[in-house]
Design a protein around this motif. Structure first.
Motif, PDB file in Angstrom:
ATOM      1  N   PRO A  61      38.011  25.497  43.836  1.00  0.00           N
ATOM      2  CA  PRO A  61      39.121  25.262  42.899  1.00  0.00           C
ATOM      3  C   PRO A  61      40.361  24.694  43.576  1.00  0.00           C
ATOM      4  O   PRO A  61      41.036  23.830  43.015  1.00  0.00           O
ATOM      5  CB  PRO A  61      39.397  26.663  42.320  1.00  0.00           C
ATOM      6  N   TYR A 203      28.552  25.442  34.201  1.00  0.00           N
ATOM      7  CA  TYR A 203      29.333  25.305  32.972  1.00  0.00           C
ATOM      8  C   TYR A 203      30.065  26.600  32.619  1.00  0.00           C
ATOM      9  O   TYR A 203      31.275  26.594  32.340  1.00  0.00           O
ATOM     10  CB  TYR A 203      28.430  24.878  31.811  1.00  0.00           C
ATOM     11  N   ILE A 206      32.976  27.247  35.053  1.00  0.00           N
ATOM     12  CA  ILE A 206      34.147  26.394  34.825  1.00  0.00           C
ATOM     13  C   ILE A 206      34.925  26.871  33.598  1.00  0.00           C
ATOM     14  O   ILE A 206      36.155  26.992  33.621  1.00  0.00           O
ATOM     15  CB  ILE A 206      33.718  24.928  34.661  1.00  0.00           C
ATOM     16  N   GLU A 207      34.206  27.153  32.520  1.00  0.00           N
ATOM     17  CA  GLU A 207      34.865  27.625  31.291  1.00  0.00           C
ATOM     18  C   GLU A 207      35.626  28.924  31.548  1.00  0.00           C
ATOM     19  O   GLU A 207      36.770  29.098  31.113  1.00  0.00           O
ATOM     20  CB  GLU A 207      33.827  27.821  30.188  1.00  0.00           C
ATOM     21  N   SER A 209      36.757  30.078  34.396  1.00  0.00           N
ATOM     22  CA  SER A 209      37.881  29.850  35.296  1.00  0.00           C
ATOM     23  C   SER A 209      39.093  29.310  34.544  1.00  0.00           C
ATOM     24  O   SER A 209      40.223  29.796  34.714  1.00  0.00           O
ATOM     25  CB  SER A 209      37.477  28.868  36.406  1.00  0.00           C
ATOM     26  N   ASN A 247      36.750  18.870  29.875  1.00  0.00           N
ATOM     27  CA  ASN A 247      37.699  18.798  30.981  1.00  0.00           C
ATOM     28  C   ASN A 247      38.843  17.819  30.702  1.00  0.00           C
ATOM     29  O   ASN A 247      39.001  16.799  31.384  1.00  0.00           O
ATOM     30  CB  ASN A 247      36.975  18.393  32.269  1.00  0.00           C
ATOM     31  N   HIS A 291      34.792  13.446  42.675  1.00  0.00           N
ATOM     32  CA  HIS A 291      33.849  14.568  42.684  1.00  0.00           C
ATOM     33  C   HIS A 291      33.149  14.667  44.041  1.00  0.00           C
ATOM     34  O   HIS A 291      32.894  15.780  44.537  1.00  0.00           O
ATOM     35  CB  HIS A 291      32.814  14.406  41.564  1.00  0.00           C
TER      36      HIS A 291
END
Length: 395
Positions: A61, A203, A206-207, A209, A247, A291
């Protein structure tokens, strides 16, 4: 792990100091090349600071927030563009938050807490809903205030909406936690199933976080934030997926930093009508490259520069999606001058299948190749063991 936490505190303390310097520069130096020169040192330092972190849950992150978001934000800020440039100027706390965190403050007059973050487009997805839009209409559409999506229009009860989001994130936490124990048995699974497992883990992680960041900001700063995701599994097209549901912070960064300059440059060569197509591909290419940079930070084990061995899978994934999105926009321009769409069940199935299929084929193997999931599993097990030890000592 103690050393990693100390480095984490050091990295973010230095980052805050660099951003405070950048804020001061913005006050005393006008936008342009001189400000860019003055902001070059903190931009470079923010790019290399994540090298001090080697863990997955702290390093990954931080590399995204500092090496990507902060550096792009400062580059835009140099020329008076992006979220850091506003009239009236931002306060220092808001400047720090917007510079390095994936947030966009939600206007207070909005009626719904969880509405779609539909402000600019990611890689130009939102640009051309109708091929007949003129440039002024397109610009108004791109920068208009977010409007509630269909689901939020239907939901009139805020309490119901709050409960819905709680249930959804509870399910995600359960799925996220369930993935880790399965990694120990991955030798018994088909490789494709393992990739699907990685995809689910990525997925949900990420959601969760982003939801955590939003909750902390709301709790301690009393600031509402627009969601970064809006149920991407309900996407009806690549435009819908990349422009409205996935995102959105990257959308807001790449649009002014890459897409707009390429559109302006290409307009002189191929005309304004077709300029968005190469701009889409260029935007996705830059996204793929960034990325790969984040993957490099995840992969490195020492707190110094190591040889970069790009996986190419991430870049190929984003170039493929950029080309396909450009084709989608071009087809709509040529053949569907009146708004037309497939039945939602069909379009959603095709879109999700394409995104998931190409992700399992190209993106997730690249992420797995840099050791992200192995690191995540190792750190998760260490945290669980630490909690068990603390519980044993206290009981």
């Amino acid at each position: 792990m103690e050393g990693e936490i100390s480095n984490f505190i050091m990295v973010w303390s230095l980052a805050m100091a660099l951003l405070c310097y950048s804020y001061t520069i913005g006050k005393i130096i006008p936008q342009g090349k001189t400000r860019l020169l003055a902001l070059s040192p903190p931009t470079i330092l923010l790019f290399i600071l994540p090298l001090r972190l080697t863990s997955m849950h702290l390093g990954a992150p931080s590399s995204f927030f500092l090496a990507w978001l902060s550096t792009f934000n400062l580059l835009l800020f140099s020329f008076g563009k992006g979220s850091l440039s506003s009239n009236p100027p931002l306060s220092l706390p808001h400047f720090l938050l917007l510079a390095c965190l994936p947030i966009k403050f939600q206007p207070q007059h909005h009626n719904f807490k969880s509405q779609s973050a539909t402000t600019t487009m990611t890689a130009a997805s939102r640009i051309i809903e109708s091929p007949q839009l003129d440039d002024d209409h397109i610009n108004r559409h791109l920068f208009a205030s977010p409007q509630p999506n269909h689901r939020n229009k239907v939901i009139a009860n805020k309490k119901w909406q709050f409960n819905y989001d709680n249930y959804r994130y509870t399910i995600m936490v359960i799925l996220f936690a369930s993935c880790v124990p399965l990694y120990e048995k991955k030798e018994n699974f088909h490789p494709k199933f393992t990739m699907l497992l990685y995809t689910l883990h990525m997925y949900t992680g990420i959601e969760i976080s982003f939801a955590f960041v939003s909750a902390m900001t709301r709790k301690f700063l009393q600031i509402e934030m627009e969601p970064q995701f809006d149920e991407p599994y309900l996407s009806t097209s690549l435009q819908d997926f990349w422009g409205r549901r996935w995102n959105m912070v990257v959308t807001r960064i790449l649009h002014p930093a890459v897409y707009v300059p390429v559109v302006n440059a290409c307009s002189h060569v191929i005309g304004r009508k077709w300029a968005p197509l190469p701009a889409v591909v260029a935007t996705f290419t830059v996204s793929g490259m960034m990325h790969e940079v984040v993957f490099y930070y995840i992969k490195h084990e020492k707190r110094t520069w190591e040889r970069w061995e790009p996986s190419w899978g991430s870049i190929c994934f984003f170039i493929l999606h950029g080309v396909c999105l450009a084709l989608e926009i071009g087809v709509k321009k040529v053949f569907f001058k009146k708004k037309w769409s497939l039945p939602r069940v069909v379009s959603r199935t095709l879109t999700v299948a394409f995104v998931a299929g190409t992700g399992v084929w190209l993106f997730v193997p690249a992420l797995a190749g840099c050791g992200a999931f192995v690191k995540a599993q190792r750190e998760f097990v260490a945290v669980v063991q630490f909690v068990k030890n603390v519980y044993t000592l206290m009981s």
